[in-house]
Write a protein that holds these residues in place. Structure first.
Motif, PDB file in Angstrom:
ATOM      1  N   ILE A   7      31.291  43.424  83.332  1.00 41.05           N
ATOM      2  CA  ILE A   7      31.800  43.438  84.631  1.00 41.05           C
ATOM      3  C   ILE A   7      31.216  42.122  85.348  1.00 41.05           C
ATOM      4  O   ILE A   7      31.927  41.603  86.280  1.00 41.05           O
ATOM      5  CB  ILE A   7      30.914  44.317  85.181  1.00 41.05           C
ATOM      6  CG1 ILE A   7      31.480  45.868  83.823  1.00 41.05           C
ATOM      7  CG2 ILE A   7      30.896  44.730  86.731  1.00 41.05           C
ATOM      8  CD1 ILE A   7      30.620  47.118  84.269  1.00 41.05           C
ATOM      9  N   CYS A  26      24.874  49.484  89.629  1.00 38.69           N
ATOM     10  CA  CYS A  26      25.599  50.147  90.168  1.00 38.69           C
ATOM     11  C   CYS A  26      26.515  49.948  91.297  1.00 38.69           C
ATOM     12  O   CYS A  26      27.154  49.908  92.177  1.00 38.69           O
ATOM     13  CB  CYS A  26      25.683  51.669  90.158  1.00 38.69           C
ATOM     14  SG  CYS A  26      26.153  52.015  88.642  1.00 38.69           S
ATOM     15  N   CYS A  53      30.177  49.138  90.966  1.00 41.64           N
ATOM     16  CA  CYS A  53      30.804  50.113  89.924  1.00 41.64           C
ATOM     17  C   CYS A  53      30.300  51.258  89.589  1.00 41.64           C
ATOM     18  O   CYS A  53      29.207  51.600  90.386  1.00 41.64           O
ATOM     19  CB  CYS A  53      31.345  49.712  88.743  1.00 41.64           C
ATOM     20  SG  CYS A  53      29.506  49.373  87.828  1.00 41.64           S
ATOM     21  N   THR A  54      31.043  52.468  89.020  1.00 43.70           N
ATOM     22  CA  THR A  54      29.885  53.522  88.966  1.00 43.70           C
ATOM     23  C   THR A  54      29.517  54.054  86.993  1.00 43.70           C
ATOM     24  O   THR A  54      29.773  52.951  86.141  1.00 43.70           O
ATOM     25  CB  THR A  54      30.969  54.945  89.153  1.00 43.70           C
ATOM     26  OG1 THR A  54      31.707  54.762  87.800  1.00 43.70           O
ATOM     27  CG2 THR A  54      31.940  55.241  89.957  1.00 43.70           C
ATOM     28  N   ASN A  69      30.609  55.410  84.593  1.00 42.41           N
ATOM     29  CA  ASN A  69      30.762  55.746  83.906  1.00 42.41           C
ATOM     30  C   ASN A  69      31.906  53.796  83.077  1.00 42.41           C
ATOM     31  O   ASN A  69      31.880  53.605  82.055  1.00 42.41           O
ATOM     32  CB  ASN A  69      32.663  56.176  84.388  1.00 42.41           C
ATOM     33  CG  ASN A  69      32.110  58.011  84.160  1.00 42.41           C
ATOM     34  OD1 ASN A  69      30.993  58.052  83.743  1.00 42.41           O
ATOM     35  ND2 ASN A  69      33.186  59.005  83.890  1.00 42.41           N
ATOM     36  N   ASP A  70      31.416  52.776  84.669  1.00 39.14           N
ATOM     37  CA  ASP A  70      32.303  51.731  84.045  1.00 39.14           C
ATOM     38  C   ASP A  70      31.030  51.431  83.184  1.00 39.14           C
ATOM     39  O   ASP A  70      31.880  49.981  82.892  1.00 39.14           O
ATOM     40  CB  ASP A  70      32.364  50.737  85.476  1.00 39.14           C
ATOM     41  CG  ASP A  70      33.164  52.029  85.998  1.00 39.14           C
ATOM     42  OD1 ASP A  70      34.198  52.467  86.064  1.00 39.14           O
ATOM     43  OD2 ASP A  70      33.126  51.445  87.617  1.00 39.14           O
ATOM     44  N   HIS A 124      33.571  54.784  79.168  1.00 40.60           N
ATOM     45  CA  HIS A 124      34.637  54.354  79.577  1.00 40.60           C
ATOM     46  C   HIS A 124      35.482  53.915  78.770  1.00 40.60           C
ATOM     47  O   HIS A 124      37.075  53.811  79.395  1.00 40.60           O
ATOM     48  CB  HIS A 124      34.247  52.457  80.104  1.00 40.60           C
ATOM     49  CG  HIS A 124      35.431  51.573  80.025  1.00 40.60           C
ATOM     50  ND1 HIS A 124      35.357  51.490  81.776  1.00 40.60           N
ATOM     51  CD2 HIS A 124      36.024  50.644  79.618  1.00 40.60           C
ATOM     52  CE1 HIS A 124      36.233  51.235  81.893  1.00 40.60           C
ATOM     53  NE2 HIS A 124      36.688  50.287  81.230  1.00 40.60           N
ATOM     54  N   ASN A 148      29.377  60.659  84.805  1.00 37.24           N
ATOM     55  CA  ASN A 148      30.018  60.254  87.138  1.00 37.24           C
ATOM     56  C   ASN A 148      29.894  61.759  86.945  1.00 37.24           C
ATOM     57  O   ASN A 148      29.655  62.261  87.978  1.00 37.24           O
ATOM     58  CB  ASN A 148      31.688  59.410  86.681  1.00 37.24           C
ATOM     59  CG  ASN A 148      30.821  58.398  87.219  1.00 37.24           C
ATOM     60  OD1 ASN A 148      29.776  57.717  86.693  1.00 37.24           O
ATOM     61  ND2 ASN A 148      32.299  58.219  87.280  1.00 37.24           N
TER      62      ASN A 148
END
Lengths: 67, 67
Positions: A8, A50, A55-56, A58-59, A65, B58
DNA sequence: TTTTTATCCAATGTATACATTATATAACGT
DNA sequence: ACGTTATATAATGTATACATTGGATAAAAA
């Protein structure tokens, strides 16, 4: 399940150092998180990462992901 | 950031006890997680909860869920 | 050429996630 | 009636996330 913080960061053209400064976490433990040498995380740090990386969770978590 | 495990359990018509048995985690610490008396979590437990509840991180974290 | 960025490593201490053992209560199924 | 489900509380121990201090190297910016 592990983090993909480096990916990321690369996507956003930012360095580990940049995120480390934003977070306020010690570099030692920050490095362990990024390099997946930890088995867990505190929610405040997960949320901070995050928020800063926009981002979250999950990311961040590879296994979810990629689902 | 906190969990909404109870809500997901309700949606799926399952009890805390049911999830507790699936997880293998001690009831004491399981209860703390569910009632948000913890400040962090180990990845293996996060993953296990997600697997058992058929959801993603999430879905579990309210602040991200509600965005 | 000194500061800041950007990374690394080691030691020691504290807070807390999670384990374990031992309880207790109460509803439900058998 | 007894076992299982479904929830609680308390005490004690271990593993680990994170902090702190004290370094180190190297490149780019000032």
């Amino acid at each position: 399940m592990h983090f993909r913080i480096d990916e990321i960061l690369k996507e956003k053209n930012k360095t580990r150092y940049w995120l480390y400064i934003q977070l306020g976490l010690s570099y030692q433990n920050f490095k362990k998180l990024v390099e997946n040498e930890t088995s867990g995380i505190r929610f405040e740090n997960l949320k901070a990462i995050c928020d800063i990386l926009e981002c979250t969770p999950n990311d961040l978590f590879v296994e979810y992901h990629n689902k």
